[in-house]
Design a protein around this motif. Structure first.
Motif, short mmCIF file in Angstrom:
data_model
loop_
_atom_site.label_atom_id
_atom_site.label_comp_id
_atom_site.label_asym_id
_atom_site.label_seq_id
_atom_site.Cartn_x
_atom_site.Cartn_y
_atom_site.Cartn_z
N GLY A 2 0.82 -1.20 0.00
CA GLY A 2 0.00 0.00 0.00
C GLY A 2 0.85 1.25 0.00
O GLY A 2 2.08 1.19 0.08
N THR A 3 0.20 2.38 -0.09
CA THR A 3 0.92 3.65 -0.09
C THR A 3 0.29 4.61 0.92
O THR A 3 -0.89 4.54 1.22
CB THR A 3 0.89 4.34 -1.47
N LEU A 4 1.14 5.49 1.42
CA LEU A 4 0.67 6.63 2.20
C LEU A 4 0.53 7.78 1.22
O LEU A 4 1.39 7.99 0.36
CB LEU A 4 1.65 7.00 3.30
N ASN A 5 -0.54 8.54 1.38
CA ASN A 5 -0.84 9.63 0.46
C ASN A 5 -1.26 10.87 1.23
O ASN A 5 -2.08 10.78 2.15
CB ASN A 5 -2.00 9.23 -0.46
N HIS A 91 -6.24 3.94 13.21
CA HIS A 91 -5.38 2.78 13.00
C HIS A 91 -5.02 2.67 11.52
O HIS A 91 -5.88 2.42 10.69
CB HIS A 91 -6.07 1.51 13.48
N VAL A 92 -3.75 2.89 11.24
CA VAL A 92 -3.26 2.84 9.86
C VAL A 92 -2.02 1.95 9.77
O VAL A 92 -1.11 2.22 9.02
CB VAL A 92 -2.97 4.27 9.33
N GLU A 93 -2.05 0.87 10.55
CA GLU A 93 -0.87 0.02 10.65
C GLU A 93 -0.69 -0.98 9.53
O GLU A 93 0.37 -1.58 9.39
CB GLU A 93 -0.85 -0.71 12.00
N ASP A 98 -3.93 1.29 1.20
CA ASP A 98 -3.69 2.66 0.75
C ASP A 98 -4.42 3.61 1.70
O ASP A 98 -5.63 3.47 1.90
CB ASP A 98 -4.22 2.88 -0.67
N TYR A 99 -3.67 4.55 2.28
CA TYR A 99 -4.24 5.53 3.19
C TYR A 99 -4.07 6.92 2.59
O TYR A 99 -3.00 7.26 2.08
CB TYR A 99 -3.55 5.49 4.55
N TYR A 100 -5.12 7.72 2.68
CA TYR A 100 -5.12 9.09 2.18
C TYR A 100 -5.45 10.03 3.33
O TYR A 100 -6.44 9.85 4.02
CB TYR A 100 -6.18 9.26 1.08
N PHE A 101 -4.61 11.05 3.50
CA PHE A 101 -4.83 12.08 4.52
C PHE A 101 -5.09 13.39 3.78
O PHE A 101 -4.21 13.91 3.11
CB PHE A 101 -3.64 12.19 5.45
N ARG A 149 5.00 5.41 11.96
CA ARG A 149 5.30 4.80 13.26
C ARG A 149 4.48 3.53 13.44
O ARG A 149 4.99 2.49 13.84
CB ARG A 149 5.04 5.77 14.41
N GLN A 150 3.19 3.63 13.13
CA GLN A 150 2.32 2.47 13.27
C GLN A 150 2.74 1.32 12.36
O GLN A 150 2.53 0.16 12.68
CB GLN A 150 0.86 2.85 12.99
N GLN A 151 3.34 1.65 11.22
CA GLN A 151 3.76 0.62 10.26
C GLN A 151 5.20 0.17 10.46
O GLN A 151 5.69 -0.67 9.72
CB GLN A 151 3.55 1.14 8.83
N GLY A 152 5.90 0.74 11.44
CA GLY A 152 7.28 0.35 11.69
C GLY A 152 8.30 1.03 10.78
O GLY A 152 9.39 0.51 10.56
#
Length: 178
Positions: A2-5, A91-93, A98-101, A149-152
């Motif tokens: 996944g990706t952080l966005n 929770h986005v661990e 794919d997470y979008y902020f 941080r949540q994903q390490g």
């Protein structure tokens, strides 16, 4: 994977976007820019605040919110001072998701209609009653680093690299050297 966005809804201040671009390069985060932009991506303020990293940022431009929504799926969170949920309760661990902020324009935030459609995913940063909001580039960094941080901290250097390059890394043991 996944990706952080980070999603900037109609950003107005080039220096903020430049700072966010640098954060995106440092964290392997994809930047989404929803038009209209209050500046040109060629402006010197973008380049100055993004330093030499602007050329390395992965970003996508959209003509409007509807185009963005049509092209992206995943878990979306909306940062707003009106959010009823705390950022640190999110929770986005899962590094496969794919997470979008989504962050709003500096003068007025994210439109109320968009927030109302996504009420359960509206979050805020805890702060005193002395300020309305933090700078958008500060918020972007806080959000991304909490998710990482949540994903390490996947695929990020935990120490100063030992390699030399145009970035002038000095290495993990720099402080131990005479």
């Amino acid at each position: 994977m996944g990706t952080l966005n980070l999603v900037l809804y109609q950003p107005e201040i080039p220096q903020n976007t430049g700072n966010i671009m640098r954060t995106c390069v440092a964290t392997n985060t994809v930047l989404h820019l929803i038009e209209p932009l209050g500046f040109s991506l060629e402006e010197k303020e973008i380049k100055r605040s993004g330093a030499n990293y602007v050329k390395d940022v992965k970003y996508i431009r959209y003509k409007d919110w509807n185009e963005f929504k049509a092209k992206n799926t995943g878990k979306m969170y909306f940062l707003t001072r009106y959010g009823l949920h705390n950022l640190y309760d999110v929770h986005v661990e899962d590094p496969q998701e794919d997470y979008y902020f989504v962050l709003g324009k500096e003068s007025s935030g994210i439109p109320k209609e968009i927030l109302q459609e996504n009420l359960e995913n509206c979050i805020r940063l805890p702060m005193t009653d002395k300020v309305r909001a933090l700078n958008v580039s500060n918020c972007a960094a806080i959000i991304v680093y909490e998710a990482l941080r949540q994903q390490g901290f996947p695929n990020l250097c935990e120490f100063e690299p030992d390699t030399t390059s145009e970035l002038h890394f000095k290495g993990k043991n720099y402080l131990l050297e005479d």
